[in-house]
Design a protein around this motif. Structure first.
Motif, PDB file in Angstrom:
ATOM      1  N   GLY A 122      58.065  62.597  37.564  1.00 14.00           N
ATOM      2  CA  GLY A 122      56.611  62.486  37.709  1.00 14.00           C
ATOM      3  C   GLY A 122      55.994  63.483  38.656  1.00 14.00           C
ATOM      4  O   GLY A 122      54.772  63.510  38.809  1.00 14.00           O
ATOM      5  N   ALA A 123      56.804  64.307  39.312  1.00 15.71           N
ATOM      6  CA  ALA A 123      56.257  65.288  40.249  1.00 15.71           C
ATOM      7  C   ALA A 123      55.549  66.404  39.489  1.00 15.71           C
ATOM      8  O   ALA A 123      55.957  66.793  38.406  1.00 15.71           O
ATOM      9  CB  ALA A 123      57.379  65.864  41.103  1.00 15.71           C
ATOM     10  N   ARG A 124      54.472  66.890  40.078  1.00 20.61           N
ATOM     11  CA  ARG A 124      53.720  67.974  39.448  1.00 20.61           C
ATOM     12  C   ARG A 124      53.689  69.188  40.374  1.00 20.61           C
ATOM     13  O   ARG A 124      53.359  69.069  41.551  1.00 20.61           O
ATOM     14  CB  ARG A 124      52.288  67.520  39.156  1.00 20.61           C
ATOM     15  N   LEU A 125      54.070  70.346  39.828  1.00 23.73           N
ATOM     16  CA  LEU A 125      54.054  71.571  40.615  1.00 23.73           C
ATOM     17  C   LEU A 125      52.612  72.022  40.851  1.00 23.73           C
ATOM     18  O   LEU A 125      51.713  71.697  40.069  1.00 23.73           O
ATOM     19  CB  LEU A 125      54.843  72.663  39.896  1.00 23.73           C
ATOM     20  N   PRO A 126      52.373  72.768  41.915  1.00 25.18           N
ATOM     21  CA  PRO A 126      51.009  73.237  42.199  1.00 25.18           C
ATOM     22  C   PRO A 126      50.448  74.088  41.055  1.00 25.18           C
ATOM     23  O   PRO A 126      51.191  74.833  40.405  1.00 25.18           O
ATOM     24  CB  PRO A 126      51.181  74.068  43.471  1.00 25.18           C
ATOM     25  N   TYR A 127      49.175  73.957  40.819  1.00 25.47           N
ATOM     26  CA  TYR A 127      48.492  74.821  39.868  1.00 25.47           C
ATOM     27  C   TYR A 127      47.054  75.000  40.335  1.00 25.47           C
ATOM     28  O   TYR A 127      46.580  74.278  41.227  1.00 25.47           O
ATOM     29  CB  TYR A 127      48.544  74.271  38.442  1.00 25.47           C
ATOM     30  N   VAL A 128      46.373  75.980  39.751  1.00 24.29           N
ATOM     31  CA  VAL A 128      45.003  76.273  40.160  1.00 24.29           C
ATOM     32  C   VAL A 128      44.054  75.953  39.012  1.00 24.29           C
ATOM     33  O   VAL A 128      44.278  76.373  37.863  1.00 24.29           O
ATOM     34  CB  VAL A 128      44.837  77.755  40.575  1.00 24.29           C
ATOM     35  N   LEU A 129      43.014  75.225  39.346  1.00 24.50           N
ATOM     36  CA  LEU A 129      41.967  74.889  38.394  1.00 24.50           C
ATOM     37  C   LEU A 129      40.783  75.825  38.647  1.00 24.50           C
ATOM     38  O   LEU A 129      40.258  75.888  39.761  1.00 24.50           O
ATOM     39  CB  LEU A 129      41.544  73.432  38.584  1.00 24.50           C
ATOM     40  N   ILE A 130      40.391  76.558  37.612  1.00 26.10           N
ATOM     41  CA  ILE A 130      39.298  77.530  37.741  1.00 26.10           C
ATOM     42  C   ILE A 130      38.158  77.085  36.829  1.00 26.10           C
ATOM     43  O   ILE A 130      38.367  76.890  35.623  1.00 26.10           O
ATOM     44  CB  ILE A 130      39.747  78.939  37.327  1.00 26.10           C
ATOM     45  N   LEU A 146      43.223  75.053  44.359  1.00 31.04           N
ATOM     46  CA  LEU A 146      44.660  74.792  44.251  1.00 31.04           C
ATOM     47  C   LEU A 146      44.908  73.292  44.356  1.00 31.04           C
ATOM     48  O   LEU A 146      44.472  72.649  45.319  1.00 31.04           O
ATOM     49  CB  LEU A 146      45.415  75.529  45.354  1.00 31.04           C
ATOM     50  N   LEU A 147      45.600  72.739  43.369  1.00 27.02           N
ATOM     51  CA  LEU A 147      45.975  71.325  43.376  1.00 27.02           C
ATOM     52  C   LEU A 147      47.464  71.243  43.676  1.00 27.02           C
ATOM     53  O   LEU A 147      48.295  71.705  42.880  1.00 27.02           O
ATOM     54  CB  LEU A 147      45.665  70.658  42.032  1.00 27.02           C
ATOM     55  N   ALA A 148      47.801  70.685  44.817  1.00 25.24           N
ATOM     56  CA  ALA A 148      49.203  70.618  45.242  1.00 25.24           C
ATOM     57  C   ALA A 148      49.433  69.354  46.061  1.00 25.24           C
ATOM     58  O   ALA A 148      48.703  69.105  47.029  1.00 25.24           O
ATOM     59  CB  ALA A 148      49.579  71.852  46.069  1.00 25.24           C
ATOM     60  N   ALA A 149      50.417  68.565  45.646  1.00 30.14           N
ATOM     61  CA  ALA A 149      50.830  67.364  46.385  1.00 30.14           C
ATOM     62  C   ALA A 149      49.642  66.444  46.700  1.00 30.14           C
ATOM     63  O   ALA A 149      49.515  65.928  47.801  1.00 30.14           O
ATOM     64  CB  ALA A 149      51.545  67.765  47.681  1.00 30.14           C
ATOM     65  N   GLY A 150      48.761  66.276  45.735  1.00 32.09           N
ATOM     66  CA  GLY A 150      47.640  65.378  45.913  1.00 32.09           C
ATOM     67  C   GLY A 150      46.492  65.913  46.733  1.00 32.09           C
ATOM     68  O   GLY A 150      45.523  65.198  46.996  1.00 32.09           O
ATOM     69  N   THR A 151      46.570  67.163  47.148  1.00 37.20           N
ATOM     70  CA  THR A 151      45.486  67.767  47.920  1.00 37.20           C
ATOM     71  C   THR A 151      44.811  68.876  47.114  1.00 37.20           C
ATOM     72  O   THR A 151      45.429  69.477  46.226  1.00 37.20           O
ATOM     73  CB  THR A 151      45.992  68.361  49.243  1.00 37.20           C
ATOM     74  N   VAL A 152      43.560  69.138  47.427  1.00 39.35           N
ATOM     75  CA  VAL A 152      42.801  70.167  46.738  1.00 39.35           C
ATOM     76  C   VAL A 152      42.321  71.187  47.774  1.00 39.35           C
ATOM     77  O   VAL A 152      41.673  70.820  48.762  1.00 39.35           O
ATOM     78  CB  VAL A 152      41.587  69.573  46.000  1.00 39.35           C
TER      79      VAL A 152
END
Length: 216
Positions: free
Chosen positions: A148-156, A176-182
């Protein structure tokens, strides 16, 4: 003039006249006017190239490749393909006038990111089941792992949609969306009212910032 080489607008006009199209972007070019926006011309040339390739493939299936009509057909298709390719090469480095450009704004950003090895896909609202209106680009996105882990990605994104024409572009926002932080990694100067004339350098800056954020 070899059909493989077009170096001036005048030569491009002469090449366009060969197609003798009564209306449309090639007719406009043949009349001596280089369009301020090249989107329709690029699309028309791509269609002509696809038609030529399909015709060439069909001719290649002939039972009698030595038939004079078949030989003439292949020669004509080869000539058309050569002229289309020459016009496409001439257009490639040209840039539209931003204030009238109908080209899709997100496509340059996508291309710049892919040139830097960043995978990109379009993002849609959950309610848009037919995926008709992309609202964002997802750079570096990968499906969640088995745990269920999600690697960081960028939403543009760009206000409400990213499938807009350059002429209405008013800047990018990348997070940048990473580990539940934006975390914001890029926002265009004066967003959401960035001057459209700044689109090329603004888009380049956005792509560089996104790539750097994903590589850090």
């Amino acid at each position: 003039m070899p059909t493989s080489t077009i170096t001036t607008a005048g030569a491009a006009v002469e090449a366009a006249r060969f197609f003798d199209e009564p209306t449309g972007p090639l007719a406009t070019l043949a009349a001596g006017t280089v369009p301020d926006c090249l989107a329709r011309l690029r699309i028309r040339l791509a269609d002509l190239r696809a038609d030529a390739l399909a015709t060439s493939a069909a001719l290649g299936l002939s039972d009698d490749p030595d038939d004079p009509l078949e030989i003439r057909g292949r020669r004509e298709v080869s000539d058309i393909s050569s002229r289309v390719a020459a016009l496409q090469r001439w257009i490639e480095p040209l840039r539209c006038r931003m204030s009238v450009c109908e080209c899709r704004a997100d496509r340059l950003l996508r291309a710049l990111l892919e040139d830097q090895g960043v995978p990109v896909q379009s993002g849609y609202r959950p309610t848009d089941r037919r995926r008709q209106r992309p609202v964002a680009l997802m750079a570096g996105y990968q499906s969640p792992s088995v745990n269920g882990a999600r690697l960081p990605y960028v939403l543009i994104d760009h206000r409400g949609s990213i499938s807009h024409a350059v002429r209405v572009h008013r800047g990018w926002r990348a997070r940048l969306l990473a580990a539940g932080t934006v975390t914001e990694v890029y926002i265009s100067p004066a967003y959401p009212m960035t001057p459209v004339e700044d689109y090329p350098q603004d888009t380049q800056a956005c792509a560089c910032a996104v790539a750097a954020a994903l590589q850090s």
